[in-house]
Motif scaffolding. Structure first.
Motif, PDB file in Angstrom:
ATOM      1  N   LEU A  89      -6.367  17.458  14.103  1.00 32.82           N
ATOM      2  CA  LEU A  89      -6.105  16.665  12.906  1.00 32.82           C
ATOM      3  C   LEU A  89      -6.918  15.388  13.013  1.00 32.82           C
ATOM      4  O   LEU A  89      -6.681  14.556  13.886  1.00 32.82           O
ATOM      5  N   ARG A  90      -7.890  15.230  12.116  1.00 33.94           N
ATOM      6  CA  ARG A  90      -8.812  14.099  12.203  1.00 33.94           C
ATOM      7  C   ARG A  90      -8.610  13.169  11.014  1.00 33.94           C
ATOM      8  O   ARG A  90      -8.359  13.604   9.892  1.00 33.94           O
ATOM      9  N   PHE A  91      -8.738  11.879  11.269  1.00 33.54           N
ATOM     10  CA  PHE A  91      -8.628  10.847  10.240  1.00 33.54           C
ATOM     11  C   PHE A  91      -9.962  10.129  10.115  1.00 33.54           C
ATOM     12  O   PHE A  91     -10.579   9.773  11.123  1.00 33.54           O
ATOM     13  N   THR A  92     -10.388   9.891   8.880  1.00 31.61           N
ATOM     14  CA  THR A  92     -11.540   9.024   8.711  1.00 31.61           C
ATOM     15  C   THR A  92     -11.157   7.620   9.166  1.00 31.61           C
ATOM     16  O   THR A  92      -9.970   7.272   9.201  1.00 31.61           O
ATOM     17  N   PRO A  93     -12.126   6.782   9.541  1.00 30.21           N
ATOM     18  CA  PRO A  93     -11.793   5.416   9.950  1.00 30.21           C
ATOM     19  C   PRO A  93     -10.977   4.673   8.893  1.00 30.21           C
ATOM     20  O   PRO A  93     -10.067   3.914   9.225  1.00 30.21           O
ATOM     21  N   TYR A  94     -11.299   4.908   7.621  1.00 29.43           N
ATOM     22  CA  TYR A  94     -10.552   4.250   6.543  1.00 29.43           C
ATOM     23  C   TYR A  94      -9.099   4.705   6.535  1.00 29.43           C
ATOM     24  O   TYR A  94      -8.177   3.881   6.469  1.00 29.43           O
ATOM     25  N   ALA A  95      -8.865   6.013   6.596  1.00 28.68           N
ATOM     26  CA  ALA A  95      -7.504   6.534   6.547  1.00 28.68           C
ATOM     27  C   ALA A  95      -6.696   6.074   7.752  1.00 28.68           C
ATOM     28  O   ALA A  95      -5.514   5.718   7.630  1.00 28.68           O
ATOM     29  N   TRP A  96      -7.305   6.076   8.926  1.00 24.32           N
ATOM     30  CA  TRP A  96      -6.592   5.656  10.133  1.00 24.32           C
ATOM     31  C   TRP A  96      -6.234   4.167  10.062  1.00 24.32           C
ATOM     32  O   TRP A  96      -5.122   3.774  10.412  1.00 24.32           O
ATOM     33  N   SER A  97      -7.162   3.349   9.578  1.00 20.48           N
ATOM     34  CA  SER A  97      -6.884   1.920   9.440  1.00 20.48           C
ATOM     35  C   SER A  97      -5.743   1.673   8.463  1.00 20.48           C
ATOM     36  O   SER A  97      -4.866   0.827   8.708  1.00 20.48           O
ATOM     37  N   LYS A  98      -5.725   2.416   7.366  1.00 24.51           N
ATOM     38  CA  LYS A  98      -4.655   2.250   6.381  1.00 24.51           C
ATOM     39  C   LYS A  98      -3.317   2.663   6.970  1.00 24.51           C
ATOM     40  O   LYS A  98      -2.298   1.983   6.768  1.00 24.51           O
ATOM     41  N   LEU A  99      -3.291   3.770   7.717  1.00 23.68           N
ATOM     42  CA  LEU A  99      -2.040   4.218   8.331  1.00 23.68           C
ATOM     43  C   LEU A  99      -1.517   3.178   9.322  1.00 23.68           C
ATOM     44  O   LEU A  99      -0.316   2.892   9.360  1.00 23.68           O
ATOM     45  N   LEU A 100      -2.393   2.600  10.115  1.00 28.60           N
ATOM     46  CA  LEU A 100      -1.987   1.550  11.051  1.00 28.60           C
ATOM     47  C   LEU A 100      -1.421   0.345  10.300  1.00 28.60           C
ATOM     48  O   LEU A 100      -0.407  -0.239  10.703  1.00 28.60           O
ATOM     49  N   TYR A 101      -2.066  -0.032   9.222  1.00 30.86           N
ATOM     50  CA  TYR A 101      -1.608  -1.181   8.437  1.00 30.86           C
ATOM     51  C   TYR A 101      -0.226  -0.918   7.862  1.00 30.86           C
ATOM     52  O   TYR A 101       0.676  -1.770   7.951  1.00 30.86           O
ATOM     53  N   PRO A 154     -18.537   7.309   7.009  1.00 31.85           N
ATOM     54  CA  PRO A 154     -18.891   5.897   6.855  1.00 31.85           C
ATOM     55  C   PRO A 154     -17.673   5.011   6.926  1.00 31.85           C
ATOM     56  O   PRO A 154     -16.538   5.467   6.771  1.00 31.85           O
ATOM     57  N   PHE A 155     -17.891   3.729   7.140  1.00 26.90           N
ATOM     58  CA  PHE A 155     -16.818   2.760   7.293  1.00 26.90           C
ATOM     59  C   PHE A 155     -16.695   1.913   6.034  1.00 26.90           C
ATOM     60  O   PHE A 155     -17.261   0.821   5.966  1.00 26.90           O
ATOM     61  N   PRO A 156     -16.001   2.388   5.011  1.00 27.81           N
ATOM     62  CA  PRO A 156     -15.818   1.541   3.820  1.00 27.81           C
ATOM     63  C   PRO A 156     -14.966   0.336   4.168  1.00 27.81           C
ATOM     64  O   PRO A 156     -14.200   0.336   5.135  1.00 27.81           O
ATOM     65  N   GLU A 157     -15.099  -0.691   3.384  1.00 22.75           N
ATOM     66  CA  GLU A 157     -14.348  -1.920   3.632  1.00 22.75           C
ATOM     67  C   GLU A 157     -12.853  -1.678   3.484  1.00 22.75           C
ATOM     68  O   GLU A 157     -12.408  -1.006   2.550  1.00 22.75           O
ATOM     69  N   SER A 158     -12.067  -2.207   4.409  1.00 28.36           N
ATOM     70  CA  SER A 158     -10.616  -2.105   4.287  1.00 28.36           C
ATOM     71  C   SER A 158     -10.153  -2.943   3.097  1.00 28.36           C
ATOM     72  O   SER A 158     -10.830  -3.882   2.679  1.00 28.36           O
TER      73      SER A 158
END
Length: 211
Positions: free
Chosen positions: A4-16, A147-151
């Motif tokens: 189960l993989r998360f894009t950097p954006y999705a993982w950052s949002k989940l952490l937030y 890619p790393f979209p802006e949080s």
């Protein structure tokens, strides 16, 4: 074994969202159309939360389904990965988590329960609801090739405030008493007819093999 993989954006949002309040938070994962085990976004719906439970609003879930279908997504892209947070150190599923996973997802071909604890521990389990009826824990990773979209903390905060209604354990118990619901039964996901009709719809092909 699938991951189960998360894009950097999705993982950052989940952490937030995990760290935004002091209670559990639950949501749906939005999967990549070409790789359903790659999570591109996390979406919340209206919910009542405590430190040990999450209850989704039936109408909000039905509206979410309608919205996702209108946007052209298939059922497998937005309703197969159920995720929630634990405010403590452990990501091990609780008894209520297990009951919910069994009750709500036993009629679909496959589903995933994913948990992220505030202490950093994570857990994911793939369940097959047809065929051999197997279950297996799956690893979790970050899809760094995306890619790393802006949080967008402002938008994430607004989504949290609109959807999450924290209540104390005492308030939760009083609400359950008034509703005549046993305190050990948490309706985390809906049994609304619209939800069930959408799951059974012939418009969606539920025979997808995730790996």
């Amino acid at each position: 074994m699938p991951t189960l993989r998360f894009t950097p954006y999705a993982w950052s949002k989940l952490l937030y969202l995990r760290d935004r309040g002091e209670t559990e938070v639950g949501g749906f994962a939005i999967s990549n159309a070409d790789d359903l085990f790659c999570i591109e976004d996390i979406r919340l719906v209206r919910q009542m939360t405590t430190v040990a439970s999450v209850e989704f609003d039936d109408d909000a879930v039905a509206d979410f389904y309608d919205e996702q279908v209108d946007q052209g997504r298939t059922l497998e892209q937005f309703s197969r990965v159920w995720l929630h947070t634990h405010p403590g150190q452990s990501a091990e599923p609780s008894g209520t988590d297990e009951q919910t996973f069994e009750r709500v997802f036993d009629h679909v071909a496959w589903s995933v329960m994913m948990i992220l604890a505030r202490g950093g521990e994570s857990y994911a389990r793939l369940r097959f609801g047809s065929g051999p009826m197997a279950e297996l824990e799956v690893p979790i990773d970050i899809a760094w090739e995306f890619p790393f979209p802006e949080s967008d903390h402002a938008a994430w905060n607004d989504e949290y405030d609109r959807c999450v209604q924290p209540v104390s354990q005492n308030e939760w118990s009083n609400l359950k008493d008034l509703a005549g619901v046993p305190l050990d039964e948490e309706f985390v996901l809906p049994t609304d007819p619209r939800f069930l009709d959408c799951e059974r719809s012939h418009l969606f092909n539920d025979e997808f093999e995730p790996f």
